[in-house]
Design a protein around this motif. Structure first.
Motif, PDB file in Angstrom:
ATOM      1  N   ALA A 128      -7.033   3.334   0.504  1.00 38.36           N
ATOM      2  CA  ALA A 128      -6.067   3.295  -0.697  1.00 38.36           C
ATOM      3  C   ALA A 128      -4.785   3.932  -0.116  1.00 38.36           C
ATOM      4  O   ALA A 128      -4.585   4.690   0.598  1.00 38.36           O
ATOM      5  N   GLY A 129      -3.851   3.311  -0.749  1.00 37.37           N
ATOM      6  CA  GLY A 129      -2.561   3.898  -0.624  1.00 37.37           C
ATOM      7  C   GLY A 129      -1.457   3.841  -1.729  1.00 37.37           C
ATOM      8  O   GLY A 129      -1.793   2.913  -2.748  1.00 37.37           O
ATOM      9  N   THR A 130      -0.212   4.296  -1.287  1.00 36.84           N
ATOM     10  CA  THR A 130       0.964   4.113  -2.606  1.00 36.84           C
ATOM     11  C   THR A 130       2.119   3.742  -1.885  1.00 36.84           C
ATOM     12  O   THR A 130       2.372   4.054  -0.767  1.00 36.84           O
ATOM     13  N   ALA A 131       3.055   3.002  -2.477  1.00 34.12           N
ATOM     14  CA  ALA A 131       4.278   2.683  -2.179  1.00 34.12           C
ATOM     15  C   ALA A 131       5.238   3.123  -3.154  1.00 34.12           C
ATOM     16  O   ALA A 131       4.971   2.419  -4.392  1.00 34.12           O
ATOM     17  N   THR A 132       6.342   3.663  -3.141  1.00 36.67           N
ATOM     18  CA  THR A 132       6.906   4.084  -4.260  1.00 36.67           C
ATOM     19  C   THR A 132       8.472   3.573  -3.715  1.00 36.67           C
ATOM     20  O   THR A 132       9.137   3.824  -2.644  1.00 36.67           O
ATOM     21  N   THR A 133       9.242   2.805  -4.619  1.00 34.91           N
ATOM     22  CA  THR A 133      10.688   2.415  -4.195  1.00 34.91           C
ATOM     23  C   THR A 133      11.442   2.860  -5.518  1.00 34.91           C
ATOM     24  O   THR A 133      11.011   2.694  -6.515  1.00 34.91           O
TER      25      THR A 133
END
Length: 165
Positions: A128-133
């Motif tokens: 699992a992972g996250t990406a924030t922009t």
């Protein structure tokens, strides 16, 4: 997988930007010169800051059918309006790596923030992972050396100010 995540972060950042619509009381982000900060975390954290010139036609395309040369995404569940964004779907690389994706965030004509959560399996192991922009509009005029897509180059010709519609 890290390449998929960074590509998703960049693609989703641009996805969130679109021209104004009648149904959106907040007003969608406007074309122009933007600074985007993408932070992607799966095991390790990667951060990328870029400044780009964005035109309305490319922004609309990213909003309705985002993809690039690294991945293709489908969002069967999509709600964008009144300053809020919610997307649910999946993205796949050309090599067939698929990630389930959920993104939510908010926007104004001058800013937006989007947090994307992804989950996949690599060799049967869940990951699992996250990406924030986060992004902010720097102005109407793009510096001559600003990053531009082929579409932006075509629309702008020799100019530096993207049309606002």
């Amino acid at each position: 997988m890290l390449r998929l995540g960074m590509a998703l972060a960049s693609g989703v950042a641009v996805l969130a930007i679109a021209g104004p619509t009648q149904a959106d009381s907040v007003g969608r982000p406007r074309p122009g010169y933007w600074e985007l900060t993408n932070v992607f975390t799966v095991v390790i954290t990667q951060k990328k800051v870029e400044r780009r010139c964005l035109v309305a036609s490319e922004i609309h395309r990213f909003m309705t059918s985002p993809s690039n040369r690294h991945y293709a995404c489908t969002y069967p569940s999509r709600a964008v309006g009144d300053g809020k964004i919610l997307l649910k779907g999946s993205c796949a690389t050309k090599e067939g790596q698929v990630a389930d994706v959920t993104a939510n965030g908010g926007y104004t004509p001058e800013t937006f923030r989007l947090k994307l959560s992804l989950s996949t399996r690599i060799a049967g192991i869940p990951l699992a992972g996250t990406a924030t922009t986060t992004a902010r509009r720097l102005g109407d005029v793009c510096p001559a050396d600003a990053a531009r897509s082929d579409e932006a180059k075509r629309v702008l010709g020799g100019g530096d100010t993207p049309p606002q519609t």
